[in-house]
Structure formats: C-alpha cells, structure tokens
Design a protein around this motif. Structure first.
Motif, PDB file in Angstrom:
ATOM      1  N   ILE A  48      62.005 -74.067  35.189  1.00 47.47           N
ATOM      2  CA  ILE A  48      62.076 -72.614  34.887  1.00 47.47           C
ATOM      3  C   ILE A  48      60.738 -71.937  35.186  1.00 47.47           C
ATOM      4  O   ILE A  48      60.081 -71.352  34.299  1.00 47.47           O
ATOM      5  CB  ILE A  48      62.559 -72.275  33.452  1.00 47.47           C
ATOM      6  N   SER A 107      53.078 -70.967  23.897  1.00 40.73           N
ATOM      7  CA  SER A 107      54.355 -70.729  24.586  1.00 40.73           C
ATOM      8  C   SER A 107      54.457 -69.263  24.984  1.00 40.73           C
ATOM      9  O   SER A 107      53.700 -68.422  24.477  1.00 40.73           O
ATOM     10  CB  SER A 107      55.527 -71.060  23.656  1.00 40.73           C
ATOM     11  N   VAL A 112      54.157 -63.326  23.600  1.00 37.95           N
ATOM     12  CA  VAL A 112      54.840 -62.039  23.399  1.00 37.95           C
ATOM     13  C   VAL A 112      54.569 -61.535  21.979  1.00 37.95           C
ATOM     14  O   VAL A 112      54.243 -60.360  21.771  1.00 37.95           O
ATOM     15  CB  VAL A 112      56.363 -62.182  23.674  1.00 37.95           C
ATOM     16  N   GLU A 201      59.643 -56.475  31.823  1.00 39.04           N
ATOM     17  CA  GLU A 201      59.422 -57.481  32.861  1.00 39.04           C
ATOM     18  C   GLU A 201      59.312 -56.749  34.202  1.00 39.04           C
ATOM     19  O   GLU A 201      60.185 -55.933  34.518  1.00 39.04           O
ATOM     20  CB  GLU A 201      60.604 -58.439  32.945  1.00 39.04           C
ATOM     21  N   ASP A 234      55.434 -58.249  30.847  1.00 38.03           N
ATOM     22  CA  ASP A 234      55.694 -59.667  30.624  1.00 38.03           C
ATOM     23  C   ASP A 234      55.767 -60.344  31.999  1.00 38.03           C
ATOM     24  O   ASP A 234      56.773 -60.256  32.697  1.00 38.03           O
ATOM     25  CB  ASP A 234      57.015 -59.823  29.859  1.00 38.03           C
ATOM     26  N   ILE A 236      55.483 -63.541  32.426  1.00 41.84           N
ATOM     27  CA  ILE A 236      55.627 -64.975  32.127  1.00 41.84           C
ATOM     28  C   ILE A 236      56.340 -65.721  33.252  1.00 41.84           C
ATOM     29  O   ILE A 236      55.932 -66.811  33.639  1.00 41.84           O
ATOM     30  CB  ILE A 236      56.324 -65.149  30.757  1.00 41.84           C
TER      31      ILE A 236
END
Ligand SMILES: Cc1ncc(COP(=O)(O)O)c(C=O)c1O
Length: 419
Positions: A48, A107, A112, A201, A234, A236
């Motif tokens: 991922i 993580s 967040v 995002e 974000d 990530i």
C-alpha cells in the motif's frame, strides 16, 4: 480441547484484518516478493504505497543494519539522536519553505491526529472540514475526517464532533460546484472563526485514485488564507516521489500549512510525521502532545537513506516517465472496451471498472485482481465501491517488470468476461 482450526496460527490473528491474498511471504527484493517455496510475485501494491524504493533496497538495509548496532531506541523527549538530525536535514532538502519544522510519529493515522491537534492549538479553533471520499486513517480523529467508505465508520460512531464534509471534484466542470459548496459550509455549518483546518488528499487514494482538476488545490489555499484556516495536505499515499514530484502538491502553485507524511518516508519501517512552518509549530504547547516511539532511530536512519536514494536514483522522475507509459498502455486496454477510465499521476494509477449500465463494477475488479494474482501479479483495489484497480508499483520498477505486469493484466482482462 482445542479444535484443529483453533490450533492453526491463523486462528490467533484477529479477523478484523481482511486478507487480500493467502500468500505466506518469506522475503522481498526490488519489485518481487517470494513465498516459502521461493515462488516470485510481482508486488504492484508496494505494501500500500510504502516500498517506493523497492523491497529491501541494499542501501536502506545497510543503513538500518549499521544503526541497529548503535542505538535501537532513543526517546525523543529524553535525548537527541543522530539519525533524527540526519533525517531532518534530508527532509529540509525535499520539502519547500516555509515547511521547515517537523514532528515525528509512527503511523499515518497518528500523524493525522498530530496535524489535527496542532491545528487546534495553533488557531484556538475546534472544527475541521474534510472532503468526500477522503481517507485519513483509523484512529478516532482520523476516522472522523474519513469518508471513503462506511465500513471504516460503521458501529464506531459517534465520532469526533465539529467535522463538515465538502465535495471533492472529479472533473473540471465539478470545481465551481465544489468550491461553492465549500464556501456554503463556512456560512451554514462551520463558521470560519470556529474552523481550525481543512484536511485534504492531493489525490484521493482509498477513495479511488482521483486526481482533482488543476486549480482546485490553489483555490482551497485561497479560501483558507481568506479565513485564517490552516490547510492540511495528507501526502501519506501520494508523497515521496510517487506522483512524479516529491510531494503531489508540487504539481500545483501552492504550499500547505501542514504536510502529513508516512508510508514511503521510511521504505517500510514505521515512521510518519508532519511538517509545518516553525512559526505554526511554536503555537503547539510544549508537552501537550508526544509519544514513546516517534522518531525511532532505526526508522529515522531508514528514512534519511530513503530520501537520499530517491534523490540520487531520480526516482520521482522515473515515476513521472514510467507513469505516462503505464497510463498509455492501460488506455490501450481501455480503448478495446475493457475499462471505464484510466487516471492517475506518476506511478499512482487507477483503472475504474463499470458495468454495461455504467454502475461501479466491484465484481469485475475483484475477478481481474484475482486472475492477476493467479499469474503472480499482486494488485489492490480501491474506490468507494472497490471498483478501481490501483497500480502502485515501486518507483524502482524496471521496464520489463512493467511490461510483464501489463501482459498479465491484459490476459486477466480477457479471461474475466465483462458483467
Ligand atoms: C492518504 C492516507 N492517509 C492516512 C492513512 C493512514 O495511514 P496508516 O494506515 O499508516 O495509519 C492512509 C493509509 O492508507 C492513507 O492512504
């Protein structure tokens, strides 16, 4: 007396984890994973979006091994350690000003949470606006701003109050409506004087690999500036070279107030963090947030070396070039009528499946994914209806591995009849 099933080690793993494959993997190298019998699997999931530098990049393994002999744990509130100093220096070379100050966690979700907490302290306001289809993680705060699927929220509600959800544009024509609705939220649901941040995002990940039309993110920047709201991006899933730039926001003329990073940051070691201007970070009351492990020395050593590898092997540039080729090849499959839409940026590419009635086709996406798996290619799905197959290979993927994956995918498309 326990039953056979109960004696199986799998029985000891919580069923809350879904399993997209039954593979039992012993090792990984570059774009490949190998099972216990040594069978290779082309890993186009990158765990991922984590192993952007490929599995077990020799330089990163070496950096971790060297650090493991020196210091495994160095608690960030007790001492300063070298790998964190190295990492901060490296981050400064890839994140633009004024994002010059960092806080490290383990993580994505934790990062967040940190961004949301910082925004509250920095503004003295409570509320947050997020966007439809967004995914930000599984902890209560992160879950509260996640709207990619109801499964992430079901039976966990009520969540954090003070969250308003605005629409996210898919096409250019959607942008005026989305901005109008966002402005409407600020006069109907969450007054700017109560709104600490907007979290978004730059490319929807779990929500279906949707790239917002050019100009949308700069408009969010403008609205946030107008109201003194912090803009949190974000990154990530989209960060660390994945989309052809170090960060996806660099495709647009804008810079967020807080940038959240994880996944590709440390090539597989658990590390995440946020970047913000020092002036914003100074408003976060010392001691009001922290954690035991954030900024672990092994993870920081891996991350510092990851950034060097990304730069020295020009991996963001590779992602840009190979991504264009991948999209062109997948569009050729689309032209033969197999796929509804191919979209993405760099090596973050989605193929959306719809049935003959133009409804999201989850079943076909699942069957194609499984047919690929049977031929040794691991792919994941995403999207609210799980109807999008996402291509997210390591940025080190070779041309021949890409061609191999495309050949498997094309044959899977032929094997699985459209519904
Ligand atoms: C965009 C985005 N934000 C947040 C998260 C949550 O990260 P983690 O699973 O490390 O908590 C993810 C994970 O997939 C993600 O893709």
């Amino acid at each position: 007396m326990s039953t056979m099933a109960q004696r199986d080690w799998k029985y000891a793993l919580a069923p809350v984890w879904p399993h997209f494959t039954e593979l039992q993997i012993s090792r990984g190298k570059g774009s490949f994973l190998f099972d216990r019998e040594g069978n290779p699997y082309l890993d186009f999931t990158s765990g991922i979006g984590v192993t952007n530098t490929g599995h077990c990049h020799p330089r990163i393994v070496q950096a971790i091994q060297a650090q493991a002999e020196k210091l495994l744990h160095g608690q960030a509130t007790i001492l300063y350690h070298e790998p964190m100093q190295e990492l901060v220096k490296e981050l400064r070379t890839v994140i633009p000003d004024p994002l010059d100050c960092f806080f490290l966690t383990n993580s994505g979700s934790e990062a967040v949470e940190s961004a949301l907490k910082l925004a509250r302290h920095a503004t003295g306001r409570t509320n947050v606006t997020c966007f439809q289809g967004g995914y930000h993680g599984r902890t209560i705060g992160a879950m509260s701003v996640t709207t990619a699927k109801t499964v992430y929220r079901l039976h966990y509600q009520p969540l954090m109050p003070g969250v308003a959800v605005a629409p996210y544009p898919r096409r250019k024509e959607d942008v005026p409506y989305c901005l109008e609705e966002l402005e409407r939220l600020l006069v109907t649901q969450t007054a700017p004087s109560e709104t600490a941040a907007m979290i978004v995002e730059p490319i929807l990940g779990e929500g279906g690999y949707i790239v917002p039309p050019a100009g949308f993110l700069p408009e969010l920047r403008r609205i946030c500036d107008e109201h003194g709201i912090l803009l949190i991006l974000d990154e990530i899933q989209s960060g660390f070279g994945r989309t052809g730039q170090f960060f996806a926001f660099e495709h647009e003329p804008m810079i967020p107030d807080i940038c959240i990073m994880a996944k590709g940051l440390a090539s597989g070691l658990p590390l995440s963090g946020i970047a913000a201007p020092r002036e914003v970070m100074e408003r976060w009351v010392t001691g009001s947030h922290g954690g035991t492990y954030g900024g672990n020395p092994l993870a920081c050593a891996a991350a510092a070396e990851t950034i060097r590898v990304l730069k020295e092997e020009s991996l963001p540039e590779r992602a840009a070039t190979l991504g264009k080729e991948l999209i062109a090849s997948l569009n050729r499959c689309k032209d033969s009528g197999e796929i509804h839409e191919v979209r993405g940026r760099g090596l973050m590419v989605g193929c959306e499946f719809r049935d003959t009635r133009q409804k999201p086709d989850r079943d076909r996406a699942a069957k194609v994914r499984l047919a690929c798996l049977q031929q040794g290619l691991i792919l994941l799905t995403c999207g609210t209806y799980d109807h999008v197959i996402r291509w997210i290979p390591p940025l080190t993927v070779s041309q021949s591995e890409l061609s191999q994956a495309l050949t498997v995918f094309e044959s899977a498309l032929m094997d699985v009849d459209p519904s």
